[in-house]
Every structure is written in C-alpha cells, then in structure tokens.
Design a protein around this motif. Structure first.
Motif, mmCIF file in Angstrom:
data_model
loop_
_atom_site.group_PDB
_atom_site.id
_atom_site.type_symbol
_atom_site.label_atom_id
_atom_site.label_comp_id
_atom_site.label_asym_id
_atom_site.label_seq_id
_atom_site.Cartn_x
_atom_site.Cartn_y
_atom_site.Cartn_z
ATOM 1 N N VAL A 138 -16.835 -65.559 14.108
ATOM 2 C CA VAL A 138 -16.273 -64.228 14.327
ATOM 3 C C VAL A 138 -16.547 -63.854 15.780
ATOM 4 N N ASP A 139 -15.506 -63.822 16.589
ATOM 5 C CA ASP A 139 -15.701 -63.606 18.018
ATOM 6 C C ASP A 139 -15.505 -62.156 18.452
ATOM 7 N N LYS A 140 -15.052 -61.309 17.517
ATOM 8 C CA LYS A 140 -14.881 -59.894 17.863
ATOM 9 C C LYS A 140 -14.825 -59.048 16.602
ATOM 10 N N GLY A 141 -15.004 -57.751 16.768
ATOM 11 C CA GLY A 141 -14.867 -56.789 15.688
ATOM 12 C C GLY A 141 -14.287 -55.516 16.276
ATOM 13 N N PHE A 142 -14.171 -54.479 15.430
ATOM 14 C CA PHE A 142 -13.546 -53.240 15.886
ATOM 15 C C PHE A 142 -14.326 -52.039 15.371
ATOM 16 N N LEU A 143 -14.457 -51.021 16.217
ATOM 17 C CA LEU A 143 -15.028 -49.735 15.836
ATOM 18 C C LEU A 143 -13.903 -48.709 15.856
ATOM 19 N N TYR A 144 -13.676 -48.060 14.699
ATOM 20 C CA TYR A 144 -12.654 -47.013 14.633
ATOM 21 C C TYR A 144 -13.350 -45.660 14.694
ATOM 22 N N TYR A 145 -13.013 -44.857 15.714
ATOM 23 C CA TYR A 145 -13.641 -43.548 15.904
ATOM 24 C C TYR A 145 -12.697 -42.443 15.434
ATOM 25 N N ASN A 146 -13.161 -41.672 14.449
ATOM 26 C CA ASN A 146 -12.316 -40.658 13.834
ATOM 27 C C ASN A 146 -11.936 -39.543 14.810
ATOM 28 N N GLU A 147 -12.831 -39.210 15.750
ATOM 29 C CA GLU A 147 -12.555 -38.102 16.666
ATOM 30 C C GLU A 147 -11.395 -38.417 17.614
ATOM 31 N N ILE A 148 -11.286 -39.674 18.027
ATOM 32 C CA ILE A 148 -10.205 -40.046 18.942
ATOM 33 C C ILE A 148 -9.070 -40.772 18.225
ATOM 34 N N LYS A 149 -9.255 -41.024 16.904
ATOM 35 C CA LYS A 149 -8.223 -41.702 16.097
ATOM 36 C C LYS A 149 -7.801 -43.020 16.744
ATOM 37 N N HIS A 150 -8.795 -43.787 17.151
ATOM 38 C CA HIS A 150 -8.479 -45.006 17.887
ATOM 39 C C HIS A 150 -9.575 -46.036 17.619
ATOM 40 N N ARG A 151 -9.201 -47.308 17.602
ATOM 41 C CA ARG A 151 -10.181 -48.370 17.422
ATOM 42 C C ARG A 151 -10.499 -49.032 18.762
ATOM 43 N N VAL A 152 -11.759 -49.449 18.893
ATOM 44 C CA VAL A 152 -12.235 -50.085 20.111
ATOM 45 C C VAL A 152 -12.623 -51.523 19.782
ATOM 46 N N GLU A 153 -12.105 -52.456 20.547
ATOM 47 C CA GLU A 153 -12.436 -53.867 20.326
ATOM 48 C C GLU A 153 -13.805 -54.177 20.923
ATOM 49 N N VAL A 154 -14.622 -54.913 20.168
ATOM 50 C CA VAL A 154 -15.973 -55.253 20.603
ATOM 51 C C VAL A 154 -16.155 -56.769 20.568
ATOM 52 N N PRO A 155 -16.363 -57.426 21.703
ATOM 53 C CA PRO A 155 -16.651 -58.861 21.713
ATOM 54 C C PRO A 155 -18.033 -59.133 21.107
ATOM 55 N N ILE A 156 -18.144 -60.141 20.265
ATOM 56 C CA ILE A 156 -19.426 -60.501 19.654
ATOM 57 C C ILE A 156 -20.067 -61.564 20.538
ATOM 58 N N THR A 157 -20.932 -61.128 21.456
ATOM 59 C CA THR A 157 -21.521 -62.036 22.435
ATOM 60 C C THR A 157 -22.852 -62.609 21.936
#
Length: 218
Positions: A138-157
């Motif tokens: 698994v090389d990445k995941g995502f954080l979905y923030y309800n306040e901005i209604k947007h997901r942020v990609e996170v590299p799994i380093t």
C-alpha cells in the motif's frame, strides 16, 4: 511473537498518543473519557462511513466500509472507515471478485488538515495492517476532511512506517506497565476532551492520583 489478540491495543489510539501521550494513557490505560463538541461531531461523521459489511461496486472501484483490520507486527487492531480497491493489473486477487485490485485506506476526519501528523500516523498504521492481511503493498492512502469536503492524498513512506512501529512499541510499554506519563502542558490542553480529568494545572505540583485520593479523604 505474541499473537494473542487479547494483548492488542486499539489502532485508533495512535491519534490520541501522537496528540498527547498522557491523554492516550488516561483513555486506554485508566479507561477514563469525557465527551466534548469535537468528539461528538467526530462520532457523527463516522456514522456515515462505519456501516459494516457494506460494499459498493462502481465500475473498476470496490468500496468496503468499516473493514476490521489488525497487525501482528504492531499488535494493534481496529476498523478502517473505508478501504477502496481499485482495479489494476498490478493488484491482488480478492475472494469472489473478478480481476486484480490495489488497496487504499480512506480515513474520515471532522475538521480540516492539521499542522501535525496525528491523522497521517493513523492512516499509515491502517496501511501496514492492510499490507499484512492482504499480502500486498500500500503506497498511499487518503484523508477526507469534512470541513473542506475534500480528500488529501498521503504517501506511505518508510519514515512514516518506522515512526508508527516505534509509537506502537511505546504504547505497549506504557500499557503493559499500567503507566500514565507526565507531559509538558501547553495551549493544546485547552482543546483536550480530558482536561477536567487530567487536571494539567496540578501536574507540576502533584499527581492526579494523589489529588483524587486527597479529595476522597477530606
């Protein structure tokens, strides 16, 4: 390696531990908890994602909600808000599903992206669990923030993986010794849901235990 799941800790505790080791110990070692607006809003947001055993198929995307996960390496277990399986020739086979898929954890958060990495740490731990369970990378995941209604990609380093491994070891050390550490107080204490239990103003003068015992003996 001890694979007795009774000795496993909650993966969600990583976020508490990163925010404040004392807060984590009060919740997970001493079993104390207080609700505040932030914790209630967070629970409300997770009700949407945490619908166990519900799967949605959207073209080449399989969405699994409230997926139980665990890691024997970390001795942690918990629930993934959402795991997205994306069809790819480089992926793994899933039982009862045609094709091959890559797995990505998606964690839902109530607010907006933070300066610290407590949200990221929890996501990385989920990725480690998925890798161990599914025998995949698994090389990445995502954080979905309800306040901005947007997901942020996170590299799994590798750096983040090592940090999670060390934090898990430290958590087990405190838990096995039933130890609640003292920490440096600061502005973050004002937003803590346990400030009335922790009593940070008294930490430099006496322990919480001695304070409570003193009150009981009055």
């Amino acid at each position: 390696m001890d694979n007795n799941e009774e000795h496993y800790l909650m993966l969600s505790g990583l976020q508490h531990f990163q925010f404040c080791r004392r807060q984590w110990a009060l919740i997970h070692v001493e079993q104390q908890w207080e609700e505040n607006v932030k914790t209630i809003e967070g629970q409300h947001l997770h009700q949407k994602a945490d619908q166990p055993f519900i799967r949605e198929k959207r073209g080449g995307r399989l969405i699994v909600r409230a997926m139980p996960i665990q890691s024997h390496q970390l001795k942690l277990n918990g629930i993934c808000d959402v795991v997205e399986f994306i069809k790819s020739p480089d992926g793994i086979e899933l039982a009862g599903i045609d094709g091959r898929y890559l797995a990505y954890p998606v964690e839902y958060k109530r607010g907006k992206p933070k300066k610290g990495d407590e949200d990221i740490i929890q996501l990385v731990a989920q990725a480690i669990c998925l890798e161990e369970m599914l025998l995949c990378e698994v090389d990445k995941g995502f954080l979905y923030y309800n306040e901005i209604k947007h997901r942020v990609e996170v590299p799994i380093t590798e750096t983040l993986r090592n940090k999670v491994i060390e934090m898990a070891k430290e958590m087990h050390h405190y838990y096995d010794n039933r130890q609640t550490p003292k920490v440096k107080t600061g502005q973050h204490c004002k937003s803590c849901s346990l400030q009335h239990i922790c009593l940070p103003k008294l930490m430099k003068k006496r322990s919480v235990r001695s304070y409570i015992e003193g009150k009981l003996n009055e």
